[in-house]
Design an enzyme around this catalytic site. Structure first.
Site, PDB file in Angstrom:
ATOM      1  N   THR A 181       0.853  -1.183   0.000  1.00 53.22           N
ATOM      2  CA  THR A 181       0.000   0.000   0.000  1.00 53.22           C
ATOM      3  C   THR A 181       0.890   1.235   0.000  1.00 53.22           C
ATOM      4  OG1 THR A 181      -1.712   1.169   1.214  1.00 53.22           O
ATOM      5  CG2 THR A 181      -0.160  -0.077   2.528  1.00 53.22           C
ATOM      6  N   GLU A 327      -4.915  -2.424   4.291  1.00 50.65           N
ATOM      7  CA  GLU A 327      -4.621  -2.907   5.647  1.00 50.65           C
ATOM      8  C   GLU A 327      -5.805  -3.626   6.287  1.00 50.65           C
ATOM      9  OE1 GLU A 327      -3.908   0.031   4.442  1.00 50.65           O
ATOM     10  OE2 GLU A 327      -2.018   0.827   5.211  1.00 50.65           O
ATOM     11  N   LYS A 437      -5.967  10.628  -4.277  1.00 50.28           N
ATOM     12  CA  LYS A 437      -6.450   9.352  -4.812  1.00 50.28           C
ATOM     13  C   LYS A 437      -7.047   9.572  -6.192  1.00 50.28           C
ATOM     14  CE  LYS A 437      -7.707   4.998  -3.153  1.00 50.28           C
ATOM     15  NZ  LYS A 437      -8.380   4.139  -2.217  1.00 50.28           N
ATOM     16  N   TRP A 442      -3.187   5.631  -5.408  1.00 47.26           N
ATOM     17  CA  TRP A 442      -2.641   6.726  -4.611  1.00 47.26           C
ATOM     18  C   TRP A 442      -1.486   7.450  -5.286  1.00 47.26           C
ATOM     19  CZ3 TRP A 442      -5.552   8.261  -0.929  1.00 47.26           C
ATOM     20  CH2 TRP A 442      -6.235   7.370  -0.108  1.00 47.26           C
TER      21      TRP A 442
HETATM   22  P1  ADP Z   1      -8.368   0.251  -1.719  1.00 47.67           P
HETATM   23  O1  ADP Z   1      -7.660  -0.852  -2.355  1.00 47.67           O
HETATM   24  O2  ADP Z   1      -9.692  -0.160  -1.149  1.00 47.67           O
HETATM   25  O3  ADP Z   1      -8.446   1.489  -2.549  1.00 47.67           O
HETATM   26  P2  ADP Z   1      -6.320   1.558  -0.225  1.00 47.67           P
HETATM   27  O4  ADP Z   1      -5.609   1.022   0.957  1.00 47.67           O
HETATM   28  O5  ADP Z   1      -5.575   1.851  -1.464  1.00 47.67           O
HETATM   29  O6  ADP Z   1      -7.481   0.545  -0.462  1.00 47.67           O
HETATM   30  O7  ADP Z   1      -7.112   2.891   0.158  1.00 47.67           O
HETATM   31  C1  ADP Z   1      -7.860   2.981   1.327  1.00 47.67           C
HETATM   32  C2  ADP Z   1      -8.345   4.386   1.513  1.00 47.67           C
HETATM   33  O8  ADP Z   1      -9.229   4.739   0.440  1.00 47.67           O
HETATM   34  C3  ADP Z   1      -9.138   4.626   2.757  1.00 47.67           C
HETATM   35  O9  ADP Z   1      -8.331   4.836   3.885  1.00 47.67           O
HETATM   36  C4  ADP Z   1      -9.923   5.878   2.372  1.00 47.67           C
HETATM   37  O10 ADP Z   1      -9.141   7.050   2.488  1.00 47.67           O
HETATM   38  C5  ADP Z   1     -10.213   5.638   0.910  1.00 47.67           C
HETATM   39  N1  ADP Z   1     -11.525   5.002   0.764  1.00 47.67           N
HETATM   40  C6  ADP Z   1     -11.810   3.695   0.611  1.00 47.67           C
HETATM   41  N2  ADP Z   1     -13.136   3.487   0.484  1.00 47.67           N
HETATM   42  C7  ADP Z   1     -13.726   4.710   0.571  1.00 47.67           C
HETATM   43  C8  ADP Z   1     -15.075   5.183   0.528  1.00 47.67           C
HETATM   44  N3  ADP Z   1     -16.113   4.373   0.338  1.00 47.67           N
HETATM   45  N4  ADP Z   1     -15.278   6.510   0.677  1.00 47.67           N
HETATM   46  C9  ADP Z   1     -14.255   7.377   0.851  1.00 47.67           C
HETATM   47  N5  ADP Z   1     -12.958   6.981   0.892  1.00 47.67           N
HETATM   48  C10 ADP Z   1     -12.688   5.672   0.760  1.00 47.67           C
END
Ligand code: ADP
Length: 536
Positions: A181, A327, A437, A442
């Site tokens: 991540t 995580e 994002k 990211w």
């Molecule tokens: P993913 O693979 O689910 O994108 P990441 O670890 O890359 O996981 O990103 C997680 C982050 O993405 C969260 O801490 C949050 O900031 C953002 N996020 C995930 N789901 C949502 C949601 N439904 N609404 C707003 N932000 C979200």
């Protein structure tokens, strides 16, 4: 008092999930679309059986218990076979994200100490970019037709030449998978998932008020299998007997809509960016696709705007928002409308559906305000969300449980700023982490800033996320140049390409005499957001 063993203490391992797919769901289909558009059809049973041969082949190449086997693959049947084979033989599947910069990929493969890499033929160009940074012991090519790296093996030949493996008995706490991540600074961090975590996560994913995966479903994960286990859908499908449609690299709206309609998909999942594009395509040609079978779209990874909920409602399609992180394996919460809101006004219902939802079973939540105290669940107080649970990371690979990420009593600090209502439903209001994002991936603001400030003409650089209709967010760089120097946006972009992938480069550069700072000397990003997101 009743002492001693009361129930069979059998381990919760993915072996049971893979064997279930093989024994009970063997006829369920697994459809993959290759990069060239060809559709390839197989079954869960065939994938599970081939996984046994694959495991023997990997063992004969020297893969031992605990070794990392990396994948550089799309959503495709071979990836599912590796999801089955690698953890079940006792090794660890490490999914690499081909969209990362080659330097990051090299650093990640080295940090994970990947022994073997399985790569799709169409991604050999990506591999060439970081091949020198880490010496994989073996490279295995899927779908190979052209120039393969010297000494590389062919995936199909390996499977054809191996006998099926009898799965070993494993401890449920053993590592099964890992995924990196992005950190706010520096290199990405590795999260290692145990068998137990992934088994419990699959069970909960299948629950009716969670993702609701069943043997009657045909699931199309748009979310990549290199991104937080495709949100657990491959294992949930194997457990329940849901059919899978794996879309490969073509994720443009028309290609996805064609598959959703053509394969009679009932459930799909991905980040908002994907669905924004789909909505526009559906609005433009509402009659082109028959989506009668499509019951739910799981959307997460970034906030779901009300316009998206309304837009899909117009087409009779239900969007369900979920929140999670790499995580958290990743399901943390799911937003399902409670029965008492069935008769509520549209406004109230949209207000609720725009939230990130109620914590999944076994996931504990709490949030801490600026004063260090836990906030009340009154939907007014704001604080950083902390979570813990059987599929929540307790440490990072090789880094342990650093204070910035974990509390002293072992909760994971999410970096998401939330309000929590009296029902326990969370709403993300802000982000404590300095990241952008974009399209579900990211970009580190801090890394961009550091690299920009390494340019001789740049005195100060502050990067903020600005809303973007297509990508959710895009980076904007505010720049103060040293007196008497010049630098054009193109020149600064060129400077950044040494370290960043193209999609990570700021679209906009705003030149200022000086960047406003807070009392503690940090860039005042709130002021920058205020100024630039309003376009003033
Ligand atoms: P993913 O693979 O689910 O994108 P990441 O670890 O890359 O996981 O990103 C997680 C982050 O993405 C969260 O801490 C949050 O900031 C953002 N996020 C995930 N789901 C949502 C949601 N439904 N609404 C707003 N932000 C979200």
């Amino acid at each position: 008092m009743i002492n001693g063993l009361t129930m069979d203490d059998c381990p919760l391992t993915l072996t049971a999930v893979v064997e279930r797919a093989e024994t009970f769901h063997h006829g369920r289909s697994v459809v993959s679309r290759r990069p060239d558009g060809d559709i390839v059809r197989t079954t869960l049973g065939a994938c599970a059986h081939r996984a046994r041969r694959l495991a023997t082949a990997l063992a004969s190449l020297g893969v031992e218990a605990g070794d990392r086997v990396a994948t550089l693959l799309w959503n495709q049947a071979e990836h599912l076979e590796l999801y089955f084979a690698v953890p079940t033989m006792g090794a660890v599947i490490h999914t690499l994200n081909p969209r990362l910069h080659p330097d990051d990929l090299g650093a990640i493969a080295a940090d994970a100490d990947d022994k073997v890499l399985v790569v799709d033929d169409s991604l050999l160009g990506v591999l060439a970019g970081f091949h020198d940074a880490h010496a994989f012991r073996h490279i295995i090519v899927v779908g190979g037709t052209g120039d393969t790296p010297a000494g590389a093996r062919d995936y199909e030949e390996l499977i054809a030449s191996a006998e099926p493996m009898r799965w070993p008995v494993l401890d449920e706490r053993r590592a099964a998978a890992m995924c990196y991540t992005s950190g706010t600074t520096g290199r990405p961090k590795g999260v290692v998932y145990s068998h137990r975590a992934l088994v419990l996560h699959s069970l909960v994913a299948a629950l009716p008020d969670q993702l609701e995966v069943s043997a009657r479903d045909t699931v199309l994960p748009v979310v990549p299998m290199f991104h937080a286990n495709a949100w657990g859908l491959p294992y949930a499908a194997a457990l329940t007997g849901a059919a899978l449609v794996l879309p490969g690299p073509r994720l443009d709206p028309v290609s996805v809509l064609d598959l959703l309609a053509g394969e009679r998909v009932t459930m799909t999942a991905g980040v908002p960016t994907v669905w924004m594009g789909m909505l526009a395509a559906l609005d433009a040609e509402p009659w082109r696709w028959d989506l009668d079978g499509l019951e739910r779209l799981i959307v997460g990874g970034a906030a779901v705007p009300r316009s998206m909920l309304e837009g899909f409602d117009r087409h009779g399609l239900q969007v369900i928002q979920a929140w999670g992180m790499t995580e958290t394996a990743p399901i943390g919460s799911v937003c399902r409308l409670p029965e008492e809101l069935d008769e509520a006004t549209p406004d109230e219902r949209y207000e609720f559906r725009g939230r990130q939802g109620i914590a999944a079973p076994f996931v504990d939540i709490r949030a801490r305000g600026d004063d260090g105290r836990l906030i009340a669940w009154d939907d007014r107080a704001m604080g950083e969300l902390e979570v813990r649970g059987p599929w929540v990371a307790a440490s990072y690979h090789r880094r342990g449980s650093d204070e910035a990420s974990f509390t002293a009593d072992g909760w994971f600090r999410t970096g998401d700023i939330v309000r929590i209502d009296p029902r326990g439903c969370i709403r993300i209001c802000d982000r404590a982490k300095d990241l952008v994002k974009s399209g579900g991936e990211w970009i580190s603001s801090v890394d961009l800033e550091n690299h920009l400030m390494a340019h001789p003409a740049v005195a100060q650089a502050a990067v903020i996320a600005v809303p973007d209709d297509r990508w959710g967010e895009r980076p904007l760089a505010a720049i103060a140049l040293h007196e008497g120097t010049t630098a054009s946006p193109d020149e600064l972009r060129e400077h950044l390409t040494q370290e960043f992938a193209k999609w990570q480069l700021p679209d906009r550069f705003e030149f200022m005499a000086t960047i406003p700072t807070t009392a503690t000397g940090k860039f005042q990003k709130t002021a920058l957001r205020e100024r630039f997101t309003r376009g003033v």
